[in-house]
Design an enzyme around this catalytic site. Structure first.
Site: not given
Length: 366
Positions: A165, A193, A218, A241, A265
């Protein structure tokens, strides 16, 4: 068969690590999940779970799941839960948008279909393509040394894929990426990400500073156009994403060569029916996918596992075992991680049974 009632439970899912942090200073200590039951006149009930990642990640929030169910559920009574096409078209007609509200109803109806046919969902979703699903571990945003230490610990548990993250200060993120890549083996996967957290200027700095490393980038920026601009500036493999929220954006991205991998997702796109459409298009175009959800516990993890297991192994980039992040079990029969992998049962439907003593008080939406 007809839907006779839709009910739900609210349940808190505390984290083993205490807190989960990502870009923009966002964090959560206890996730707010909603477990949904769709009951039928045949005595068969399907279950599902929806757990948004707070209210500052996607256009979704936990109380919105429950208020949305109150709005939509009365308009679905009397429908055939196994007729998933008409059911989804009805949901889209009576409630514009809000795919995360519709997702648990759709998933619960897939669970019913599995129970009616006696088949596990991975069979109904296309058939088992892999016996075990490789998992990634999300590493909450911390100082570089802390994140590297966490990766080392999870690697000892069998994980070989990690989602770092980032999306904070560019200098800090460069240090995080370098520290974490340095402790990994050459065959390990590291995804950086940003969760939409970088400006284009910061994203450009970071991808240039780590261009010598074997990492994935990402969702660097908030918008699709900003993120694709960064893709054009780096040779590093690229994942989208948050911007891939349906078939339309997937087709746009495919046409414009916007990604190498997508993060699919299930609740973000409205449930298993629409996730399967996206999955199958990605398979047709040879685009790998991380198959997961926004968050959740045992029932979300089971749903992820069935969709991932029915995805060709070479195109299943990764998946997530969210139930290993929390301290509360909400269902029996859910997948459990073993050496960085998970699988499904062959029981009908999702193969789970809710723990009623944990779920507590039920609310009837319709």
């Amino acid at each position: 068969m007809k839907i006779t009632a839709i009910k739900y439970w609210q349940v808190g899912l505390p984290l083993r690590e205490g807190r989960y942090k990502w870009s923009g200073g966002n964090f959560i200590d206890v996730f707010d999940a909603t477990v949904v039951a769709v009951e039928t006149d045949a005595g068969i009930t399907g279950y599902a779970e929806c757990c948004p990642l707070g209210s500052a990640y996607l256009p979704a929030y936990a109380k919105g799941v429950r208020s949305g169910l109150e709005e939509i559920a009365p308009k679905l009574i009397g429908m055939d839960p196994t007729a998933l096409g008409p059911l989804n078209r009805r949901m889209d007609a009576v409630l514009r948008g809000h795919p995360y509200v519709k997702a648990p109803i759709d998933i619960a109806c897939w669970d019913i279909l599995g129970k009616v046919t006696g088949l596990p969902l991975h069979t109904l979703l296309g058939g088992a393509e892999q016996d075990e699903i490789k998992l990634y571990r999300a590493i909450s945003q911390e100082d570089a040394s802390v994140m590297a230490e966490k990766i080392a610990g999870y690697r000892s548990e069998g994980y070989t894929k990690f989602q770092l993250k980032v999306g904070g200060d560019a200098n800090d993120d460069i240090a995080r990426i370098r520290a974490c890549r340095a402790i990994l083996q050459p065959t390990d996967i590291l995804v950086c990400d940003a969760n939409t957290g970088w400006t284009m200027a910061d994203a450009a700095r970071v991808v240039n500073a780590v261009k010598d490393l074997d990492v994935y980038i990402e969702q660097p920026c908030m918008s699709y156009d900003e993120s694709v601009s960064i893709r054009r500036r780096t040779a590093l493999p690229f994942i989208l994403d948050e911007n891939i929220d349906g078939v339309g954006m997937l087709l746009k991205g495919l046409a414009e060569d916007a990604f190498d991998v997508i993060n699919l997702k299930i609740s973000k796109v409205g449930g298993l029916t629409k996730a399967k459409q996206i999955r199958d298009l990605c398979v047709a175009h040879r685009i790998p996918m991380t198959i997961e959800d926004t968050w959740g516990g045992d029932i979300v993890t089971a749903t992820i596992a069935h969709l991932a297991r029915s995805t060709p192994e070479e195109l299943c980039f990764s998946a997530t075992d969210f139930n290993s992040y929390g301290t509360v079990d909400i269902a029996d029969g859910a997948p459990k991680r073993v050496n960085g992998r998970m699988t499904t049962t062959n029981a009908p439907g999702l193969g789970i049974t809710p723990k009623w003593d944990v779920l507590g008080t039920v609310t009837v939406a319709a």
